[in-house]
Design an enzyme around this catalytic site. Structure first.
Site, PDB file in Angstrom:
ATOM      1  N   ASP A  32       6.580 -16.294  14.062  1.00 10.90           N
ATOM      2  CA  ASP A  32       7.751 -17.164  14.130  1.00 10.90           C
ATOM      3  C   ASP A  32       7.346 -18.580  13.759  1.00 10.90           C
ATOM      4  OD1 ASP A  32       9.589 -15.268  14.720  1.00 10.90           O
ATOM      5  OD2 ASP A  32       9.810 -15.769  16.823  1.00 10.90           O
ATOM      6  N   ASP A  58       7.983  -8.259  11.723  1.00 10.98           N
ATOM      7  CA  ASP A  58       8.027  -9.718  11.813  1.00 10.98           C
ATOM      8  C   ASP A  58       7.243 -10.141  13.048  1.00 10.98           C
ATOM      9  OD1 ASP A  58       8.560 -12.380  11.713  1.00 10.98           O
ATOM     10  OD2 ASP A  58      10.742 -12.196  11.793  1.00 10.98           O
ATOM     11  N   SER A 103       0.860  -1.193   0.000  1.00  5.49           N
ATOM     12  CA  SER A 103       0.000   0.000   0.000  1.00  5.49           C
ATOM     13  C   SER A 103       0.891   1.236   0.000  1.00  5.49           C
ATOM     14  CB  SER A 103      -0.913   0.053   1.229  1.00  5.49           C
ATOM     15  OG  SER A 103      -1.673  -1.126   1.349  1.00  5.49           O
TER      16      SER A 103
END
Length: 767
Positions: free
Chosen positions: A312, A309, A236
């Site tokens: 995991d 992030d 975006s």
């Protein structure tokens, strides 16, 4: 089999005028719809505002709301058949329903009241006697009641597993083929340097893989596949312009969210006012409030995906029958349960769900001794994102808005804002765990405890900037901060091209105004076309059609314009080059790896499309099995020269497909909205992107475009890619598409005098 005709589509539309008496309202609510069918709701008590939004969402988007809820809770196959089974199984494995119920129970009073009022509005509409959307007749189905926690499920589904999990699984699947050094190159391009969001405009080299630190994970992954442990073998846009650089001395905020084109659109335009607030922006059908894009008269805000992030992936070591798993050096029981997915037109699917201390197993064969589990911010602990929504309605300015979002965690965002006091700002709105940077590359050993989370990075420690010196903020899924930031935040992100081009355009202007936003939204200059042109120019002369194609591409202005044929040839050349890379690297078959079976899967061609430019720029031919890049480019030119020279807009024209079209092909011409030719590609600001594994047609792009003229709100504009309604028989199902395809927008009416003057229909909800 049920049939659909235009008359049936019209009969399925609910009344949009007159009075509607509904139990549960405290006072009358007025609904005015403008020329594009956009609802403007005016209520008294706050509870009535959310109730009325539930009514209006159900009027326009009931089928979409229920299908999204079913997809979130693992029940879509009941309607869509076998094609939806794997996605249903995944969300059941993730424990979606339990997580959403847990979150609802943990919310504060204001958020729970908002959700309950909204659900009451949806249910009041269901009980009103209005006709049901045509999809229910096709499916021979009835809608099910709405509950407050269902809105959390809808919101969680829309951001489900976005980001890092797919990159980690892709590299794990590629590892046996290309080795550790090759895997380190399988990242999205950095354009040569990463352009940072914070500090705005800075450029840095990105962190490279530390193969020594990754050696234990690499060895464990290879051994799990029965191979020697050889350790060597993306959007975006948004932008904010401060008073010092705007034409009016007021801030301007603009952008466009990019996602896969789903029918109906995941966003809808709404204006909701009550005694406590007056907000206009993009809503999510099934969800109260304005989670992503809106203004409340004092502050405007918008988001892009920040690529933090937040997932995991762990490689698990299990005993012979998969009953126990190694955790921190000890064997512990695996939690197990059985579930069943009902499937339209087929037998139900029964499956087992396993959970380790790291999280649910999402891939692999536990009885074979190894499996992949997932620990995600989206599921690991109670999420309080919905507590933010009521607070955001009352935010007084940029800093107040940032404080209101404390605790947001469902998906990570670059939250960019501007207020009527003249401030602009950018905050990474996310919950990110503290852990080692090594977790960002591959699945990591789950049995040692060395890769466990060490608490959370706090809201106050997340990257932010307010009123930067240049008075410009640009985010386009590019890297937020340099990798030497004190906390590990991100390994993978999108290339910097879109952000760099927006920044270049803004710097060229003496003063940016709201009327200039469409020109940036529609920018089609491709930096990777220029990169390939430089490689083509360095080739020795060729012959025949191959030389003719090279000459055409060298004379081209590198703009992905809908009316030109050169962009079609460039896309064919790049797809051919990506295919050669996939085949010569041996990665073309990696998509069949069992770890990539997690729905919706990972296509090697799509991943390599993004890695290709960096390999070209560095002249790194290590994955070409003895070929040079010049040899590969000549072979790709020969392949592309045999393809037609169709205008790009025609080759790139998207296909908007209703979820029921495949089940009811005779109804597809009425359910599927038509699409116009469009320009742009994956790398341009006008990011209408293709999937290299599929073809040149645009598969994703701007679901909406917007510009907020902060303080002169009625000069703001917006557009969505089909229309505000999800009802195929509505005149507002496709009435914004031509404006969207031309990178134009329609008025965002805010002042109530103007709203009343422009109203095409009026409906009053009464208790």
């Amino acid at each position: 089999m049920p049939t659909v005709d235009p008359h049936a589509l019209k009969q399925a539309l609910p009344p949009m005028e007159g009075e509607l008496r509904l139990p549960g309202l405290l006072a009358p609510v007025e609904i005015l719809r403008d020329a594009h069918g956009i609802p403007h709701l005016r209520a008294g008590p706050t509870a009535d505002a959310w109730f009325a939004l539930g009514v209006v969402h159900a009027q326009d988007r009931l089928f979409q709301m229920e299908l999204t809820r079913r997809r979130a809770l693992g029940r879509a196959a009941e309607w869509l058949g076998a094609g939806a089974v794997e996605a249903d199984i995944l969300v059941r494995r993730l424990g979606m329903e339990a997580a959403c119920r847990r979150d609802h129970a943990a919310l504060g009073e204001a958020a729970r009241a908002m959700l309950e009022s909204y659900a009451a509005g949806v249910n009041a509409f269901l009980g009103s006697g209005a006709p049901l959307p045509v999809e229910y007749a096709l499916l021979d189905a009835r809608p099910e009641p709405w509950e407050g926690w269902h809105s959390i499920a809808v919101m969680r589904r829309l951001g489900l597993l976005m980001g890092s999990v797919w990159f980690k699984l892709w590299r794990a699947a590629a590892l046996p083929t290309v080795g550790a050094e090759g895997v380190a190159k399988l990242r999205y391009d950095d354009g040569g340097l990463d352009l940072l969001c914070i500090p705005p405009g800075a450029e840095v080299h990105r962190h490279e893989a530390d193969l020594a630190a990754l050696a234990p994970a690499i060895r464990a992954l290879l051994e799990s596949l029965g191979l020697p442990g050889d350790e060597t073998g993306g959007g975006s846009n948004n932008w904010a312009v401060g008073p010092a650089r705007s034409r009016t001395g007021r801030p301007v905020l603009a952008g466009d969210p990019h996602r896969v084109f789903e029918i109906p659109n995941m966003y809808a335009q709404h204006h909701v006012a009550c005694d406590a607030f007056d907000m206009i922006g993009l809503t999510v059908p099934g969800v109260p409030g304005f989670p992503h894009f809106a203004q409340n008269g004092r502050v405007a805000y918008c988001v892009t995906h920040a690529f933090m992030d937040i997932h995991d992936v762990f490689l698990e070591r299990l005993d012979a029958d998969g009953a126990r798993v190694m955790s921190a050096g000890e064997w512990v029981p695996v939690a197990r349960r059985e579930e069943t997915v009902a499937v339209r037109g087929a037998e139900s699917r029964r499956f087992e769900v396993l959970e380790t201390p790291n999280g649910p197993v999402i891939a692999g064969d536990p009885r074979g001794g190894t499996a992949i589990s997932l620990r995600s911010v989206q599921f690991a602990e109670a999420d309080l994102s919905f507590d933010c929504l009521p607070r955001m309605t009352g935010a007084e300015g940029v800093e107040d808005l940032f404080e209101a979002t404390r605790g947001w965690g469902l998906i990570d965002h670059n939250l960019v804002a501007a207020d009527t006091k003249g401030h602009i700002g950018h905050l990474v709105r996310a919950r990110v765990p503290r852990r080692s940077r090594e977790n960002g590359w591959l699945p990591v050993p789950g049995w040692t405890g060395e890769h466990a989370w060490q608490g959370w990075i706090t809201h106050d420690e997340m990257p932010r900037v307010i009123d930067p010196e240049e008075a410009l903020i640009v985010t386009a899924n590019n890297r937020v901060v340099a990798d030497d930031h004190p906390d590990y935040l991100c390994t993978d992100c999108h290339p910097p091209y879109r952000a760099a081009r927006i920044l270049e355009r803004l710097r060229e202007m003496s003063g940016f105004g709201a009327e200039d936003a469409g020109g940036i939204h529609g920018d089609t200059l491709s930096p990777n076309a220029r990169l390939l042109q430089a490689r083509l120019a360095a080739l020795a002369p060729l012959d025949g059609e191959t030389e003719a194609l090279r000459a055409r591409l060298l004379a081209w202005d590198a703009r992905m314009e809908a009316g030109a044929t050169e962009p079609t040839a460039y896309a064919a050349l790049r797809r051919a080059l990506t295919r050669i890379l996939a085949e010569r690297s041996g990665l073309s078959g990696a998509g069949a790896h069992p770890w990539l079976a997690v729905a919706p899967g990972v296509a090697p061609m799509n991943q390599l499309w993004w890695a290709l430019p960096n390999l070209l720029r560095r002249d790194d031919a290590s994955l070409l099995d003895g070929w040079s890049w010049d040899e590969a480019i000549v072979a790709a030119l020969r392949e592309a020269a045999g393809e037609g020279a169709k205008p790009w807009g025609e080759a790139h024209r998207p296909r908007f497909t209703h979820p029921l079209s495949a089940l009811f092909p005779e109804a597809a011409p009425l359910l599927d909205p038509p699409a116009l030719p469009i320009g742009g590609d994956n790398d341009t600001v006008m990011a209408n992107g293709l999937l290299a594994s599929v073809g040149p047609a645009a598969a994703y792009g701007a679901l909406a475009r917007y510009v907020f003229d902060v303080g002169n709100w009625d000069n703001s504009r917006w557009v969505v890619f089909h229309g505000v309604s999800g009802q195929p028989g509505s005149p507002h199902y496709t009435d914004q598409h031509a404006e969207w395809a031309g990178a134009r927008m329609v008025p965002m009416l805010y002042g109530w005098d103007g709203v009343r003057a422009a109203a095409r229909s009026v409906q009053v909800l009464r208790p």
